[in-house]
Design an enzyme around this catalytic site. Sequence first.
Site, PDB file in Angstrom:
ATOM      1  N   TYR A   1      -1.033   0.587  -0.477  1.00 50.74           N
ATOM      2  CA  TYR A   1      -0.206   0.609   0.551  1.00 50.74           C
ATOM      3  C   TYR A   1      -1.141   1.332   1.625  1.00 50.74           C
ATOM      4  CZ  TYR A   1       3.818   2.171   2.997  1.00 50.74           C
ATOM      5  OH  TYR A   1       4.759   2.218   4.118  1.00 50.74           O
TER       6      TYR A   1
ATOM      7  N   SER B   1       2.395   2.623   9.058  1.00 51.00           N
ATOM      8  CA  SER B   1       3.071   3.799   8.453  1.00 51.00           C
ATOM      9  C   SER B   1       2.069   4.949   8.961  1.00 51.00           C
ATOM     10  CB  SER B   1       2.966   3.631   7.155  1.00 51.00           C
ATOM     11  OG  SER B   1       2.933   4.859   6.479  1.00 51.00           O
TER      12      SER B   1
END
Length: 315
Positions: free
Chosen positions: A176, A164
């Site tokens: 995350y 990401s």
Amino acid sequence: MFLLLLAVLGIILLYRWYRQSQILENLTDKYVFITGCDTGFGNLLAKQLDRRGMKVLAACLTQTGAENLKNETSSRLQTTILDVTDTTNVSSAAEWVSATVGNAGLWGLVNNAGIANVFSPQEWQTKEDFSKVLNVNYLGMVDVTVQLLHLVRKAQGRVVNLSSVAGRLSLLGGGYSPSKFAVETFSDSLRREMREFGVKVSIIEPGGFRTPLTLHIDSYIQNMMKQWGNLPAKTKEDYGEDYYKQCTKALESLINGASSKINKVTDCMEHALTAVHPWTRYSPGWDCKFFHIPVSYLPTFISDYVLYRIGPKRV
Ligand SMILES: *[C@@H]1O[C@H](CO)[C@@H](O)[C@H](O)[C@H]1NC(C)=O
Ligand SMILES: *[C@@H]1O[C@H](CO)[C@@H](O)[C@H](O)[C@H]1NC(C)=O
Ligand SMILES: *[C@@H]1O[C@H](CO)[C@@H](O)[C@H](O)[C@H]1NC(C)=O
Ligand SMILES: *[C@@H]1O[C@H](CO)[C@@H](O)[C@H](O)[C@H]1NC(C)=O
């Protein structure tokens, strides 16, 4: 002089375009294993590759996810149920893949399964909040990769890891971003090791896209509310109610700004699996191409300033 430069640039771009557009032969002989096919990128990629005639082995977390996918694809596509955090489940999936692909080996391994739980300031989180995300996004991926890599080496195939933009620039608190940074560094090491074996490794770093991961906004907001509620009174006072509200607003606007063209991401994954010369990194999404990645290259004092300006503040 200027014209010469222009011509050289033109030739480079043309060469790049030509290199990029060369697609492999015999796609229909090739097996691709994809994790996290219930929804989102994995689901779309499975359908896309199935349409290209590839032999897709789709791992879903749920039975319904698997059934729905089977309903929408050709009889070539096979599914299995897999929870990437359960090592014995990963081993049986690896055995299933091995038996299915036989001597052909596994052409493509797509590590796509991923979760997010809450994006609030680090101090509001617990160790468990971090470990939950790291367990799926990072350790789950490691397990799947380690157990299937011998099959990929056999086919001199490809590994595609979904990272990401949060793996290039720390934008948000919580597990995350660290999980995606971990994906980046492990993929980098593995790419260097695998060169020897003719295996190519690509990393996909999407910006904000509307997948179920981003559509769960309500649950992220609820988790943030819960964390805020659990903070000691003194800490709450130090941050202030307004800071908390700004955090929820920032999260909302981030998610509302996400692009719905998720095929931009799966097209990159498809390229990584079907092109003669796959790229090492793909960064689909305008936000990521023109903001996050460039900012990640800036000296820290500048990127800190830029991100501080747009972040929440105490009043
Ligand atoms: C594609 O398949 C055909 C027939 O199976 C084979 O003759 C040919 O060598 C294959 N091409 C590549 C690039 O593997
Ligand atoms: C799959 O399709 C069949 C027949 O079209 C239908 O009966 C079944 O409910 C569908 N299953 C799912 C999970 O959608
Ligand atoms: C993984 O575990 C689930 C639930 O226990 C089971 O249904 C599934 O068959 C297992 N997957 C494999 C590949 O064995
Ligand atoms: C993909 O990412 C996982 C998790 O970070 C890592 O263990 C694995 O080595 C990566 N795969 C490749 C081929 O780089």
